[in-house]
Structures are given as structure tokens and as C-alpha cells.
Design an enzyme around this catalytic site. Structure first.
Site, mmCIF file in Angstrom:
data_model
loop_
_atom_site.group_PDB
_atom_site.id
_atom_site.type_symbol
_atom_site.label_atom_id
_atom_site.label_comp_id
_atom_site.label_asym_id
_atom_site.label_seq_id
_atom_site.Cartn_x
_atom_site.Cartn_y
_atom_site.Cartn_z
ATOM 1 N N ARG A 99 0.934 -1.177 -0.232
ATOM 2 C CA ARG A 99 0.052 0.029 -0.048
ATOM 3 C C ARG A 99 0.955 1.090 0.064
ATOM 4 O O ARG A 99 1.548 1.542 1.033
ATOM 5 C CB ARG A 99 -0.705 0.035 1.120
ATOM 6 C CG ARG A 99 -1.812 1.126 1.177
ATOM 7 C CD ARG A 99 -2.520 1.362 2.620
ATOM 8 N NE ARG A 99 -3.271 2.555 2.552
ATOM 9 C CZ ARG A 99 -4.154 2.940 3.350
ATOM 10 N NH1 ARG A 99 -3.878 2.513 4.674
ATOM 11 N NH2 ARG A 99 -4.615 3.952 3.533
ATOM 12 N N LEU A 218 -15.639 5.633 6.827
ATOM 13 C CA LEU A 218 -15.395 6.223 8.259
ATOM 14 C C LEU A 218 -14.883 5.556 9.186
ATOM 15 O O LEU A 218 -15.465 4.672 9.638
ATOM 16 C CB LEU A 218 -17.010 6.538 8.660
ATOM 17 C CG LEU A 218 -17.910 7.335 7.830
ATOM 18 C CD1 LEU A 218 -19.235 7.622 8.310
ATOM 19 C CD2 LEU A 218 -17.342 8.855 7.454
ATOM 20 N N ASN A 220 -10.810 5.785 11.582
ATOM 21 C CA ASN A 220 -9.806 6.623 12.303
ATOM 22 C C ASN A 220 -9.774 7.737 11.213
ATOM 23 O O ASN A 220 -9.895 8.839 11.587
ATOM 24 C CB ASN A 220 -8.538 5.804 12.979
ATOM 25 C CG ASN A 220 -8.160 6.750 13.977
ATOM 26 O OD1 ASN A 220 -8.894 7.631 14.607
ATOM 27 N ND2 ASN A 220 -6.818 6.800 14.049
ATOM 28 N N GLY A 343 -18.551 3.181 10.015
ATOM 29 C CA GLY A 343 -19.424 3.147 8.955
ATOM 30 C C GLY A 343 -20.200 1.720 8.999
ATOM 31 O O GLY A 343 -21.376 1.526 8.908
ATOM 32 N N GLU A 396 -9.331 -3.128 1.866
ATOM 33 C CA GLU A 396 -8.135 -2.733 1.033
ATOM 34 C C GLU A 396 -7.277 -3.793 0.766
ATOM 35 O O GLU A 396 -6.619 -3.960 -0.522
ATOM 36 C CB GLU A 396 -7.432 -1.607 1.915
ATOM 37 C CG GLU A 396 -8.411 -0.388 1.722
ATOM 38 C CD GLU A 396 -7.999 0.721 2.780
ATOM 39 O OE1 GLU A 396 -8.326 0.541 3.913
ATOM 40 O OE2 GLU A 396 -7.281 1.760 2.291
HETATM 41 P P1 AMP Z 1 -10.862 2.030 11.462
HETATM 42 O O1 AMP Z 1 -9.957 2.900 11.301
HETATM 43 O O2 AMP Z 1 -11.501 1.404 9.960
HETATM 44 O O3 AMP Z 1 -10.234 0.601 11.769
HETATM 45 O O4 AMP Z 1 -11.846 2.371 12.386
HETATM 46 C C1 AMP Z 1 -11.712 2.731 13.517
HETATM 47 C C2 AMP Z 1 -12.854 3.328 14.305
HETATM 48 O O5 AMP Z 1 -13.971 2.570 14.124
HETATM 49 C C3 AMP Z 1 -12.525 3.604 15.880
HETATM 50 O O6 AMP Z 1 -13.051 4.956 16.092
HETATM 51 C C4 AMP Z 1 -13.639 2.637 16.342
HETATM 52 O O7 AMP Z 1 -13.926 3.200 17.588
HETATM 53 C C5 AMP Z 1 -14.785 2.540 15.569
HETATM 54 N N1 AMP Z 1 -15.493 1.474 15.701
HETATM 55 C C6 AMP Z 1 -15.271 0.236 15.680
HETATM 56 N N2 AMP Z 1 -16.358 -0.581 15.994
HETATM 57 C C7 AMP Z 1 -17.408 0.309 16.260
HETATM 58 C C8 AMP Z 1 -18.756 0.279 16.749
HETATM 59 N N3 AMP Z 1 -19.468 -1.034 17.061
HETATM 60 N N4 AMP Z 1 -19.471 1.339 17.160
HETATM 61 C C9 AMP Z 1 -18.608 2.452 16.717
HETATM 62 N N5 AMP Z 1 -17.578 2.695 16.250
HETATM 63 C C10 AMP Z 1 -16.765 1.672 15.974
#
Ligand code: AMP
Length: 410
Positions: A99, A218, A220, A343, A396
Site C-alpha cells: 500500500r 468512516l 479513524n 460506518g 483494501e
Molecule cells: P478503522 O480505522 O476503519 O479501523 O476504524 C476505527 C474506528 O471505528 C474507531 O473510532 C472505532 O471506535 C470505530 N468503531 C469500531 N467498531 C465500532 C462500533 N461498533 N461502534 C462505533 N464505532 C466503532
């Protein structure tokens, strides 16, 4: 084929080992064999290694740089200790997919890496000074350990957005800054938006040209893309990933004059002010507690924490606003797709965002939103909704592995 997918960041290396080939791509039977990460590279690193179906191995040890981190991953994969049945030595790793964060205007699609490509990635260091050097280090580490004979592919975060028209990618700055310094919107998360659009057209069984959707990544990091005729038409991240939506620690859109103002008031350099906007802002900055949406939702519910609540509301408000803008940008859309950690997993956030689309005739199916598609792929709006709403988990790494296989094949 066993493809090692590497995501080398400034202090973190993430990897997945994926078994895939043209037949498996056709049948969607690609298989993840192992994954893991090494965090805090450059100091006392935390190493997590996990073969599928086995319990994770966690350890802490000093890891000097990306090269050492790559060596640790390779050694573990090829060792008996990992227990990965399909791999017994390094020669069972058939290719590497990287990546790569920034491909500038030069790279409009994934490519096999040779010396010229490597120089091209180095040329983009100016645009991504934290990320591209780590990618280059990862590529060189593989060359040193496995030799030049093992194919390596570069899959760029920016490539999917190279179809943006001038009206979307040019900033209203003196034009010569674009000519001289290539200052423009590049957009990021391109592999994620491309994967979501691909899954969407697969699910509906429609040709790529008929895809007219908004994709919401959506996590981090957060971004939205408007996809028209199957191509990215606009996206919220810009020259860097700082622009656009409110993110875990990034501010997203702000008045650019705030930079100078913060720097003057707080006695910071421009560089320090930029770091603040990247690492201390967003959900973390507003709440003063955490960048983690799950924790914020818990704080809001259990402790009625005011700043957690406002952080969540600002986050959703900004997403709804961008949806409105992008619907205008591409003259309406057939679907809006939620993806990324937030999301994919948070019915509450999805419902807060969609509430502001009620005027448009968007209606979520309460039950489907709450239960059926939590982390799964599927529709979450009612039959009569003016725009269909979906959740599609992003992947990804899978797309990087598949691109690598296709490039080797061709
Ligand atoms: P990522 O960067 O795609 O791994 O997403 C991370 C974000 O997703 C963090 O803010 C987590 O708190 C949020 N997240 C993961 N599971 C949940 C959930 N069940 N409800 C709300 N936010 C979540």
C-alpha cells in the site's frame, strides 16, 4: 499464490498474507492466511502476529526501523512457529503488494515495481513526507531479503482519484502553484473507495459505467467519494489527508487562516501547528478524551458527557453536509454506502447521519440498520427510500493482493 500485503507507515507496519489467484478471484474464494502489525517502530515495539485459526502471538522488543520490522514478519511467516500450513519457507511467499500512500499525478493505477517506479515513488516524497519514505523502505527491505526476483506491486491510495475533473481537483489558488508545485486535490483511501464501488456493482450485478454512488469511508481516518460512471469524481481529502471530514485526530476542513492564528497564539511553528491539526484535533480534540468512536459513544451514553456528545454530533453533521454537497456535485446518486470501522459497525452514527437526509426522502430501515447488517454487506434503507443506503465492509488488503496477482499475470 501467497501474496504478502504490506502497509508500511512512519512507525507502524501492518501486514496480511493472502492466498489468491485468478480462479480464487473469480470464485471469491481468496483466503487470508495470517495478519498482524508492529507498532512503535523506532523504539520499544509491540509485535502482534496471528495465523488464521490460531491465537495471536504478542511480544515487545526494540525494533529499529522498517527494514528490521519487515525481517521480523518474514521470519515469523516462514517459521514452524507461525503454523501457517501453506508456507514452509520464504520461497512460499510468491509476491508482495505494497500500500503506497502517494502516487502524485504520475501513478493512475497499480504497477509492478522496478527501479523506475521506485524513483517515481521517491519523487512523491515531497507530497507525503511521512508516508512515502516508509513505503520505499519496505520495498527495499523486501529486495534485500527476498531478492529482486520476487515481484512487488505498488497500489496507490491516490490512484483511484486520478479521474477527478479539474473543477474538483484544482484549488482556487494562483494557477502557477499547481504548475510549479503540483498543489491540487489528490484524495486518499482510493483503494477502499474502489473496493466498495466494486462490491456494490457486484452485489447489484451492474456494469462499472452504471455506478453512481457516494462512498463513505468512516474509520479513524475518514473520507467521502462521489463516484460517477464508475469513476471517482470528487473526494474530501485533498493535497494531504487533513482536509474534509472530522476524523479521529484530524480536524478536517478549517479556515486556513486558523493555522497562522494558532501558531501565533500558542507560540508554535507552522510545522507544529500542522501536527496539532493532524494528531490532537478531530474527535480527540473536541472531546478531550479519545479519538475512538466506540469510547465516545459509551461516554455519551453512560456518563452523559457533554463534549463527547458534541464531538459525535459535529462528526455526523459534517458527513451529512458533505453528502448534500456531493449529491449536488454529481446530480444525485443511486446509493450511499457506509464503510470503515465506524460506518460498518455503528447503526447509531448511520442513523444520525441519515436523519439529515429525511427531506430528500432517504429512509433507513430501522431493523436492518440495527441488526441485519452490523459489520456485514447489505441494504439498510426501506424499499421506498429515494436513495438506497448500504453497508459494505471495506477490504483494501484484498484488493491489493488481487491487483498484485493480476499484474503478475499480465
Ligand atoms: P478503522 O480505522 O476503519 O479501523 O476504524 C476505527 C474506528 O471505528 C474507531 O473510532 C472505532 O471506535 C470505530 N468503531 C469500531 N467498531 C465500532 C462500533 N461498533 N461502534 C462505533 N464505532 C466503532
Amino acid at each position: 499464490m501467497n501474496i504478502l500485503v504490506l502497509n508500511c507507515g512512519s512507525s507502524t507496519l501492518k501486514f496480511q498474507l493472502i492466498s489468491t489467484d485468478s480462479e480464487k478471484i473469480e470464485n471469491h474464494s481468496d483466503q487470508r492466511l495470517a495478519h498482524g502489525q508492529i507498532e512503535r517502530i523506532g523504539g520499544a515495539a509491540i509485535i502482534t502476529l496471528k495465523a488464521e485459526g490460531k491465537s495471536p502471538k504478542r511480544s515487545a522488543e526494540p525494533v529499529r526501523d522498517i527494514k528490521s520490522a519487515v525481517e521480523i514478519v518474514l521470519r515469523w511467516i516462514a517459521s514452524d512457529e507461525s503454523g501457517i500450513e501453506q508456507v514452509s519457507s520464504l520461497s512460499d511467499i510468491h509476491a508482495i503488494g505494497h500500500r503506497v500512500v502517494h502516487g502524485g499525478e504520475h501513478f493512475t493505477e497499480s504497477v509492478l515495481i522496478d527501479d523506475e517506479v521506485l524513483h517515481g515513488i521517491e519523487d512523491c516524497i515531497d507530497l507525503a513526507p511521512l508516508h512515502n519514505p516508509a513505503n520505499v523502505a519496505g520495498i527495499n527491505a523486501i529486495r534485500n531479503t527476498l531478492g529482486k526476483g520476487v515481484p512487488q506491486a505498488a497500489v496507490f491510495d491516490t490512484a483511484f482519484h486520478q479521474t477527478l475533473p479539474e473543477i474538483a481537483y484544482l484549488y482556487a489558488l494562483p494557477y502557477q502553484f499547481y504548475r510549479r508545485h503540483k498543489i491540487r486535490r489528490y484524495g486518499f483511501h482510493g483503494t477502499s473507495h474502489r473496493y466498495i464501488a466494486y462490491r456494490y456493482r457486484n452485489m447489484l450485478n451492474i456494469p462499472r459505467e452504471n455506478v453512481k454512488i457516494l462512498t463513505l469511508h468512516l474509520g479513524n481516518g475518514c473520507s467521502i467519494a462521489a463516484i460517477k460512471d464508475g469513476k471517482s469524481f470528487d473526494t474530501s481529502m485533498g493535497l494531504t489527508p487533513l482536509e474534509g471530514l472530522v476524523m479521529g485526530t484530524r480536524s478536517g476542513d478549517i479556515d486556513p487562516a486558523i493555522f497562522e492564528f494558532i501558531a501565533a497564539k500558542e507560540g508554535l511553528s507552522v510545522q507544529e501547528a500542522e501536527t496539532l491539526l493532524n494528531t490532537q484535533s478531530g474527535l480527540l480534540g473536541i472531546s478531550g478524551l479519545t479519538n475512538d468512536m466506540r469510547e465516545l459513544l459509551a461516554e455519551a451514553e453512560e456518563n452523559n458527557d457533554r463534549r463527547s456528545k458534541i464531538a459525535i454530533e459535529i462528526f455526523c453533521y459534517r458527513v451529512s453536509k458533505y453528502i448534500g454537497a456531493y449529491l449536488a456535485a454529481i446530480n444525485g446518486a443511486d446509493a450511499i454506502v457506509f464503510s470503515g470501522g465506524i460506518g460498518e459497525n455503528s447503526p447509531y452514527i448511520r442513523s444520525l447521519i441519515c436523519e439529515r437526509l429525511n427531506w430528500l426522502g432517504v429512509r433507513l430501515d430501522k431493523e436492518k440498520n440495527e441488526v441485519q447488517t452490523n459489520g456485514n454487506e447489505g441494504i439498510i434503507s426501506i424499499d421506498g427510500s429515494s436513495i438506497n443506503i448500504y453497508t459494505i465492509p471495506t477490504n483494501e488488503e484484498l484488493l491489493i493482493a488481487r491487483d498484485t496477482v493480476r499484474l503478475i499475470g499480465s
